[in-house]
Design an enzyme around this catalytic site. Structure first.
Site, PDB file in Angstrom:
ATOM      1  N   GLU A 138      26.266  46.393  34.133  1.00  0.00           N
ATOM      2  CA  GLU A 138      27.106  46.470  35.332  1.00  0.00           C
ATOM      3  C   GLU A 138      26.258  46.840  36.560  1.00  0.00           C
ATOM      4  O   GLU A 138      26.589  46.456  37.671  1.00  0.00           O
ATOM      5  CB  GLU A 138      28.174  47.526  35.082  1.00  0.00           C
ATOM      6  CG  GLU A 138      29.641  47.168  35.174  1.00  0.00           C
ATOM      7  CD  GLU A 138      30.073  45.733  35.237  1.00  0.00           C
ATOM      8  OE1 GLU A 138      30.582  45.334  36.290  1.00  0.00           O
ATOM      9  OE2 GLU A 138      29.947  44.999  34.257  1.00  0.00           O
ATOM     10  N   HIS A 176      28.642  38.517  41.326  1.00  0.00           N
ATOM     11  CA  HIS A 176      28.680  39.534  40.268  1.00  0.00           C
ATOM     12  C   HIS A 176      28.189  38.950  38.921  1.00  0.00           C
ATOM     13  O   HIS A 176      27.272  39.497  38.301  1.00  0.00           O
ATOM     14  CB  HIS A 176      30.117  40.049  40.136  1.00  0.00           C
ATOM     15  CG  HIS A 176      30.311  41.091  39.088  1.00  0.00           C
ATOM     16  ND1 HIS A 176      30.368  42.430  39.383  1.00  0.00           N
ATOM     17  CD2 HIS A 176      30.458  41.018  37.738  1.00  0.00           C
ATOM     18  CE1 HIS A 176      30.539  43.128  38.271  1.00  0.00           C
ATOM     19  NE2 HIS A 176      30.589  42.288  37.256  1.00  0.00           N
ATOM     20  N   GLU A 177      28.789  37.852  38.517  1.00  0.00           N
ATOM     21  CA  GLU A 177      28.424  37.271  37.210  1.00  0.00           C
ATOM     22  C   GLU A 177      26.980  36.754  37.228  1.00  0.00           C
ATOM     23  O   GLU A 177      26.297  36.780  36.204  1.00  0.00           O
ATOM     24  CB  GLU A 177      29.390  36.143  36.817  1.00  0.00           C
ATOM     25  CG  GLU A 177      30.879  36.514  36.794  1.00  0.00           C
ATOM     26  CD  GLU A 177      31.232  37.760  35.993  1.00  0.00           C
ATOM     27  OE1 GLU A 177      30.433  38.180  35.136  1.00  0.00           O
ATOM     28  OE2 GLU A 177      32.307  38.350  36.250  1.00  0.00           O
ATOM     29  N   HIS A 218      24.767  39.546  36.213  1.00  0.00           N
ATOM     30  CA  HIS A 218      24.710  39.672  34.744  1.00  0.00           C
ATOM     31  C   HIS A 218      23.783  38.602  34.160  1.00  0.00           C
ATOM     32  O   HIS A 218      22.989  38.862  33.259  1.00  0.00           O
ATOM     33  CB  HIS A 218      26.107  39.454  34.143  1.00  0.00           C
ATOM     34  CG  HIS A 218      27.049  40.611  34.282  1.00  0.00           C
ATOM     35  ND1 HIS A 218      26.738  41.877  33.839  1.00  0.00           N
ATOM     36  CD2 HIS A 218      28.308  40.700  34.784  1.00  0.00           C
ATOM     37  CE1 HIS A 218      27.775  42.688  34.070  1.00  0.00           C
ATOM     38  NE2 HIS A 218      28.740  42.007  34.653  1.00  0.00           N
TER      39      HIS A 218
HETATM   40 ZN    ZN Z   1      30.675  42.864  35.197  1.00  0.00          ZN
END
Ligand code: ZN
Length: 537
Positions: free
Chosen positions: A333, A303-304, A307
């Site tokens: 997101e 997830h990170e 980003h």
């Molecule tokens: Zn996030």
């Protein structure tokens, strides 16, 4: 989660009483020699960028264990001083002159894309900050600090009544601020629209009502059919102990595989995982290691990394400007969830990465096949806690919060004290579970204690846009062949062209248009979830 430096608390330092006038009517006539001053604006924005980086760095140091506990007060003071400086600049005469410069340049048809991006970002912030009387903003900010402490106490004691009066006051302040904004010309269809617009410019109750109606109609019955097949998927290996050393090796392997440039970014550890950035050449992510919850860290890193790849792929043209960041929370997101869920929880990914995964985990999962890994990391079942929810039930958790926030702002009869009952009824209706107490129900998230309303929908807008991105990408090339071959250059190159490189120069609406010519459309998300989970029992 993507951390950004927000100036929400800066108003504490705003000692001037300011009027609510939107400044577009002022400074109509440009000065004749204005073109020659653009170099000064460059230096001005350099300073804003440098201050923002400095504040980000101080927070990073605090969040990743660099700061000794005894330094907290000194650190808070340093950040306050830098914050105040930033606030002064954002509301300064120089900023007003910049607006005037760009307006004149637009009229002449000579404004550059970067100038227009800066104008859009900063005039928005300026208008929002300046229409609220300073003493009221200060009182609101102080109340939020107190409310966080009361929320913590209420959560510890699992007693919503401790927090309710503070929540009510925060709502009352926000309602008042929405009226000030309307008086200043920032008019929205409903009061809650004003708050949605803060986090996701252009997002409205009308769009989200239609979006959540789709979710209600399709995901609620889909969940019921998925859970009826419960118990057949093997999940015994999910809690196997994995040492910190191995988890960090896996994290690094995963980051590099997905395309994170370790020359321009690092991984550290923190209590809650997050990503942060000081420009495209310094992008940092964290993970939280729990020896018996290895997959939590695994998907947190995926997830990170999503980003981070967004930030690292922003165009060099935007380097060292305030536009060297993401377009909105929802767009950010969408990138993290694309890598975490769309890619990371797909069968082609597990087939592609399986051999490397088995090698780096040093035999711990030798008896588990790629298909078993894929199935186990996609088990969908109703639960009480949003941050532990699976990909299918996640939007239902957000729907509960969206409907409650909308009631709080658009239906004045709803009071904070009524919320636990409303919360529990909605959880039962959508997820089929009822919290046993307030701590695992209405008190589980900190957002409202900060006075942040309208933030939650960004999470699910991200998930939905990730599914829409996949649909468009699949029309352009064989995404799953790339994933199976771990060829992320093709995928990241595609994302960089349409999303990443533009940074905050384009608005979310412009990014939607870059990706899909029809704009944001939730139908792809429902189709994606149905395709994935409908065939999974
Ligand atoms: Zn996030």
């Amino acid at each position: 989660m993507m951390k950004k430096v927000f100036s929400i608390l800066l108003a504490i330092f705003l000692l001037l009483t300011v009027s609510c006038a939107i400044r577009q009517d002022e400074f109509r006539t440009p000065e004749p020699d204005m073109q020659e001053t653009y170099d000064d604006f460059d230096a001005f924005f350099d300073k804003i960028t440098a201050l923002t980086h400095a504040i980000t760095m101080f927070y990073w140091d605090m969040d990743t264990g660099g700061m000794p506990p005894g330094a907290i007060e000194t650190r808070a003071r340093v950040i306050s001083v830098l914050d105040a400086e930033l606030f002064e600049m954002k509301t300064s005469e120089t900023m007003l002159t910049f607006f005037q410069y760009v307006e004149a340049a637009i009229e002449r048809g000579e404004a550059t894309d970067i100038q227009m991006g800066l104008y859009r970002e900063f005039i928005r912030e300026y208008n929002r900050l300046m229409c609220i009387p300073a003493d009221e903003y200060k009182a609101f900010s102080e109340l939020a600090v107190l409310a966080v402490a009361k929320w913590e106490e209420a959560k510890d004691k699992s007693d919503f009544s401790i927090f309710a009066p503070y929540l009510q006051q925060l709502v009352d302040y926000q309602r008042k601020f929405i009226i000030y904004r309307a008086d200043a010309g920032m008019v929205y269809d409903t009061p809650y629209d004003a708050l949605l617009d803060d986090y996701e410019p252009g997002m409205t109750v009308e769009i989200l009502d239609a979006f959540f109606a789709e979710i209600r109609e399709n995901v609620v019955p889909l969940l019921q059919s998925v859970t009826s097949g419960e118990g057949v998927i093997r999940d015994d290996f999910l809690t196997r102990e994995v040492s910190e050393e191995i988890q960090l090796n896996v994290a690094k392997m995963l980051m590099e595989t997905l395309g994170f440039d370790l020359n321009r970014g690092i991984l550290a550890q923190s209590a809650h995982p997050f990503a942060t950035s000081m420009g495209r050449n310094d992008v940092r992510i964290t993970t939280h290691i729990n020896p018996n919850d290895f997959f939590d860290s695994f998907f947190g890193v995926a997830h990170e990394t999503g980003h981070a790849i967004y930030e690292q792929n922003i165009s060099e043209r935007l380097g060292f400007t305030p536009l060297e960041t993401g377009s909105s929370m929802g767009i950010h997101e969408s990138q993290s969830r694309f890598f975490e869920n769309v890619i990371g929880r797909s069968l082609p990914f597990w087939e592609g990465i399986y051999d490397v995964f088995i090698r780096v985990t040093e035999g711990i999962f030798d008896d588990v096949s790629a298909l078993e890994l894929y199935a186990a990391v996609n088990i969908a079942k109703p639960s009480l806690i949003r941050i532990q929810a699976d990909e299918l039930t996640y939007p239902l958790h957000i729907m509960v919060r969206y409907e409650i926030e909308k009631m709080l702002f658009n239906d004045p009869d709803v009071k904070a004290e009524d919320l636990p009952e409303i919360w529990n009824a909605k959880m039962q209706e959508y997820l089929g579970v009822t919290p046993a107490n307030d701590a695992e129900g209405i008190l589980q998230d900190i957002h409202w204690a900060f006075g942040e309303f309208g933030y939650f929908p960004s999470y699910v807008i991200g998930s939905a846009f990730a599914a829409q991105i996949l649909d468009v990408m699949e029309n352009d090339f064989d995404v799953w062949a790339s994933v199976r071959a771990l060829d992320f250059e093709t995928i990241n190159g595609w994302l960089a062209e349409r999303v990443h490189k533009h940074g905050a120069m384009l608005s979310p609406g412009e990014i939607y248009a870059q990706v899909a010519y029809e704009g944001f459309n939730p139908k792809y998300y429902v189709e994606y979830l149905t395709r994935k989970f409908g065939g999974m029992q």
